[in-house]
Scaffold this active site. Structure first.
Site, PDB file in Angstrom:
ATOM      1  N   GLY A 177     -43.036  72.475   5.830  1.00 33.13           N
ATOM      2  CA  GLY A 177     -44.276  72.757   5.432  1.00 33.13           C
ATOM      3  C   GLY A 177     -45.189  74.243   5.866  1.00 33.13           C
ATOM      4  O   GLY A 177     -44.459  75.179   6.165  1.00 33.13           O
ATOM      5  N   SER A 178     -46.283  74.225   5.708  1.00 30.31           N
ATOM      6  CA  SER A 178     -47.289  75.351   5.672  1.00 30.31           C
ATOM      7  C   SER A 178     -46.864  76.286   6.975  1.00 30.31           C
ATOM      8  O   SER A 178     -46.717  75.934   8.018  1.00 30.31           O
ATOM      9  CB  SER A 178     -48.723  74.892   5.713  1.00 30.31           C
ATOM     10  OG  SER A 178     -49.476  76.176   5.989  1.00 30.31           O
ATOM     11  N   THR A 179     -47.025  77.616   6.457  1.00 28.33           N
ATOM     12  CA  THR A 179     -47.042  78.736   7.402  1.00 28.33           C
ATOM     13  C   THR A 179     -48.091  78.698   8.199  1.00 28.33           C
ATOM     14  O   THR A 179     -48.122  79.623   9.354  1.00 28.33           O
ATOM     15  CB  THR A 179     -46.744  80.072   6.776  1.00 28.33           C
ATOM     16  OG1 THR A 179     -47.832  80.291   5.862  1.00 28.33           O
ATOM     17  CG2 THR A 179     -45.380  80.048   6.088  1.00 28.33           C
ATOM     18  N   VAL A 180     -49.074  77.818   8.183  1.00 29.03           N
ATOM     19  CA  VAL A 180     -50.280  77.739   8.969  1.00 29.03           C
ATOM     20  C   VAL A 180     -50.224  77.060  10.200  1.00 29.03           C
ATOM     21  O   VAL A 180     -50.861  76.931  11.068  1.00 29.03           O
ATOM     22  CB  VAL A 180     -51.685  77.254   8.172  1.00 29.03           C
ATOM     23  CG1 VAL A 180     -52.956  77.180   8.851  1.00 29.03           C
ATOM     24  CG2 VAL A 180     -52.008  78.415   6.849  1.00 29.03           C
ATOM     25  N   GLY A 181     -48.883  76.372   9.979  1.00 27.34           N
ATOM     26  CA  GLY A 181     -48.642  75.242  11.184  1.00 27.34           C
ATOM     27  C   GLY A 181     -48.984  75.860  12.743  1.00 27.34           C
ATOM     28  O   GLY A 181     -49.780  75.363  13.672  1.00 27.34           O
TER      29      GLY A 181
END
Lengths: 135, 409
Positions: free
Chosen positions: A61-65
């Protein structure tokens, strides 16, 4: 039991294991305010990973993790250590940014050898994981 | 890892604690994935979040070492136009002001967009980029043939500061070949809309997981915009970072070349059944009521705003519907100059910039809503997970819904 693996982030830590068979994303799967796993149907739904040794499959999933993990860390809601089967770039950065000792690529699959409640002593610098069975 | 003399100076702290921290993180990151050296990054893009952390990273940093633009977030002024609570907008505005004060003197370009390629941040084939945002990553890897990993915000910030990234994973040609092969069969793609492409892309992502994708059967004259809608859901339903399209993208002149003359790990057919499955995964609304219609994931370009303007000309959107269009600041200015913003506003719509519309903060709305229609499979998929009731369709379907107030597809 002693497992040998590779370092993702150095450090020495111990604690109780909490195990998920699924890939994990800190954006969406974790509530940073509580340290609990959110999604319905997730095998750890409603349980907290804060302060524990979190054992799971891989990242997704997201690179904001990593930034969500950073918020969780400010509130003391990140795991004390992490073990996964094989890490991918976003999850590696979660550990590196937030200084969470982590290992992967163990000589035995951690999802088959560690269960929730086992006590883990890990030296992520050396890639050594000691599993003390709960039973 | 072998470091150059300059990288050693960064590591030893000669350029201050921020640069030292950045290169240290990149070394650790590279060691996990077996990098033996760093490569030069020409194109960086990063989000600036996390207050104290950003301050620590920028300590002693005079100027970024790569051309660096910034990611979409939430601009306070846009928040007001979108009907968000005043307290939230004030906080967003204060944070934005503080961020700009930190980054502008250091050479970051505060573009606030998820589409770096639309604002002059275009890496060429074979060159390294470090961008967060899985949509930009898959487009730059696949369509431009540039080389970038699934770099999170801390990785791209570190690359902006140091001008380098570890030589690993998708930086290396042997790791870029297709692994899962998809064949499109028995689908008439001639009149496919962006929503049709998005539905197939959504299916491909869920079937491919983290693997590299190669697709056969897309018309060779497909436009960049269609490819954008085709690729952007693949890292949401899966974690795909590169999608070769045979006969279209630069590393896929033939199927054999895209696969590196190896056998694919898996070969999957996409026909009418898989196409329908993709569509079905993108709907969650329980009735035909529509409260919000939104476009702009990824940020719209001027042609896409022009198309919406033509569909809205002389029409009025239904009283209870809110129409949101998100783009970058530059395109917003152009849309003003073209008279598009005026036409859209007269019809009752709103155009905003600097905002990630996919991450729209529904709980901050002054007038609550939890039902939305969009043409973006990427946004639909993210918002369904957050419990929003989503209708999914083409630009025409969405504009019709905005005008009539009901979903008529």
């Amino acid at each position: 039991m002693i497992l040998k693996g590779k370092t993702v982030k150095k450090g020495i830590v111990e604690g109780e294991a909490i195990v998920s068979k699924l890939p994990f994303s800190f954006l969406g799967d974790l509530d940073p305010q509580t340290g609990k796993v959110v999604p319905e149907g997730h095998d750890l739904q409603g349980q907290s990973i804060a302060g524990k040794i979190f054992v799971f499959d891989t990242g997704k999933g997201s690179t904001v993790g990593p930034n969500v993990a950073y918020q969780a860390k400010q509130l003391g809601n990140t795991p004390a250590g992490m073990i996964c089967v094989e890490v991918e770039p976003v999850m590696a950065m979660v550990a590196i940014m937030n200084d969470i000792p982590m290992v992967h690529k163990l000589d035995k699959n951690p999802l088959d050898t560690i269960v929730t409640g086992d006590y883990i002593k890990m030296n992520a610098t050396e890639g050594v994981v000691e599993v003390i069975k709960n039973s | 890892m072998r470091l150059t003399d300059e990288e050693k100076r960064m590591f030893q702290g000669e350029y201050g604690s921020g640069t030292q921290k950045a290169i240290t993180m990149l070394i650790e990151y590279g060691e996990v994935f077996g990098a033996e050296k760093m490569v030069k990054v020409h194109n960086a893009h990063t989000g600036v979040t996390g207050g104290q952390w950003t301050e620590e990273m920028l300590a002693g940093v005079q100027n970024v070492r790569a051309f660096t633009t910034t990611h979409a977030g939430m601009a306070g002024s846009a928040g007001r136009a979108l009907g968000l609570k005043e307290e939230f907008c004030k906080q967003a505005e204060a944070e934005q002001r503080k961020t700009l004060e930190m980054i502008i003197p250091r050479g970051f370009i505060p573009a606030m967009s998820c589409a770096p390629y639309m604002i002059g941040n275009v890496p060429t084939a074979g060159r390294a980029f470090s961008w967060p945002g899985s949509q930009g990553i898959i487009v730059a890897n696949s369509v431009f043939g540039a080389r970038g990993n699934r770099d999170a915000m801390p990785a791209s910030m570190s690359s902006a500061i140091t001008g380098v990234t570890p030589d690993m994973l998708l930086m290396q040609k042997q790791n870029r070949y297709g692994q899962v092969h998809f064949r499109i069969e028995d689908l008439d793609m001639e009149n496919f809309t962006e929503a049709d492409y998005g539905a197939i892309g959504y299916f491909i992502g869920s079937a491919a997981g983290t693997k590299n994708v190669v697709v056969e059967g897309i018309p060779e004259n497909v436009s960049f915009d269609m490819l954008k809608f085709f690729m952007s859901p693949q890292p949401v339903s899966g974690a795909v970072a590169i999608c070769h399209v045979v006969g279209v993208t630069p590393e896929a002149p033939t199927l054999e070349e895209a696969l590196g003359n190896r056998k694919p790990e898996e070969s999957i057919k996409i026909g009418p059944k898989e196409y329908r499955e993709g569509w079905e995964g993108l709907h969650s609304a329980k009735n035909d009521n529509v409260e919000i219609v939104f476009f702009g994931c990824p940020h719209l370009n001027i042609a896409e705003i022009g198309k919406i303007t033509r569909l809205l000309k002389g029409k009025k959107i239904a009283g209870e519907v809110r129409l949101f269009i998100a783009t970058s600041e530059q395109v917003h200015v152009l849309a003003h100059n073209m008279g598009y913003v005026d036409t859209i506003e007269k019809a009752g719509g709103v155009v905003v910039s600097g905002v990630c519309i996919q991450g729209f903060p529904y709980p901050q709305l002054k007038e609550p809503a939890n039902t939305a229609a969009t043409n973006s499979a990427r946004a639909a998929s993210y918002q369904i997970r957050r419990g929003i009731n989503i209708q999914y369709g083409s630009t025409e379907d969405c504009i019709n819904a905005a005008i009539t107030g009901t979903w008529g597809r």
